[in-house]
Scaffold this motif. Sequence first.
Motif, PDB file in Angstrom:
ATOM      1  N   HIS A 113       0.843  -1.199   0.000  1.00 24.00           N
ATOM      2  CA  HIS A 113       0.000   0.000   0.000  1.00 24.00           C
ATOM      3  C   HIS A 113       0.879   1.250   0.000  1.00 24.00           C
ATOM      4  O   HIS A 113       1.788   1.396   0.809  1.00 24.00           O
ATOM      5  N   ILE A 115       0.580   5.740  -0.757  1.00 23.57           N
ATOM      6  CA  ILE A 115      -0.331   6.876  -0.829  1.00 23.57           C
ATOM      7  C   ILE A 115       0.267   7.884  -1.797  1.00 23.57           C
ATOM      8  O   ILE A 115       1.392   8.358  -1.588  1.00 23.57           O
ATOM      9  N   LEU A 136      -7.244  -3.097  -1.146  1.00 18.38           N
ATOM     10  CA  LEU A 136      -7.088  -1.795  -0.491  1.00 18.38           C
ATOM     11  C   LEU A 136      -8.018  -1.660   0.710  1.00 18.38           C
ATOM     12  O   LEU A 136      -7.669  -0.997   1.686  1.00 18.38           O
ATOM     13  N   LEU A 142      -5.876   3.698   5.006  1.00 15.78           N
ATOM     14  CA  LEU A 142      -6.407   3.933   3.667  1.00 15.78           C
ATOM     15  C   LEU A 142      -6.800   5.400   3.485  1.00 15.78           C
ATOM     16  O   LEU A 142      -7.384   6.013   4.377  1.00 15.78           O
ATOM     17  N   SER A 146      -4.964   6.266  -2.070  1.00 16.36           N
ATOM     18  CA  SER A 146      -4.217   5.026  -1.813  1.00 16.36           C
ATOM     19  C   SER A 146      -4.240   4.130  -3.039  1.00 16.36           C
ATOM     20  O   SER A 146      -5.248   4.043  -3.744  1.00 16.36           O
ATOM     21  N   PRO A 166       2.676   4.101   4.311  1.00 16.84           N
ATOM     22  CA  PRO A 166       1.904   4.211   5.560  1.00 16.84           C
ATOM     23  C   PRO A 166       2.731   3.773   6.762  1.00 16.84           C
ATOM     24  O   PRO A 166       3.752   3.090   6.616  1.00 16.84           O
TER      25      PRO A 166
END
Length: 182
Positions: A113, A115, A136, A142, A146, A166
Amino acid sequence: MFFISKLSQVGQMVKRFTTGQLKYVNRSEHMRRSYSCYLQNLNHCPFSTTAADNNCEDGNEQKEKISVTFVDKDGDEMHIKVPIGMSMLEAAQENDIELEGACEGSLACSTCHVIVTDVNYYNKLEDPTDEENDMLDLAFGLTETSRLGCQVIAKHELDGICLALPGATRNFAVDGYVPKPH
């Protein structure tokens, strides 16, 4: 042709591994290159029964690159160059940036993940697939921008993109997890 192409891929990975250019071989490394790389220069590459002698990847070293900035959980920035066509997960791993990718880019986790810090760059990305959105939904922290790093592929329009990592990830196969034999 399929067999020859696969044999060429394996041979190139073995060659890169033995010369120290490849740290480890994983599914995403194996799947990264399209078959056309091995077929486009076929007239320049003599056929060999030893796949490692086939040197069709020479042209890839001159591949165009874009600038990407990763920002870790502490706010430290890492500026790297990423070849066009490479995923951000692969780029991060090749540059020792802590982006896990537990499923090796197969859309089975959310540990890669990222951003996208600028909505203008986010809007230049293709829309996430249903499979990516499902993963996701499991991601820690989140946001509206994202994405999974394995699904963000370097292209010219993304030159200068900044990706924040993150503060944590959710890996359901936690340390000490040992799968049961089937």
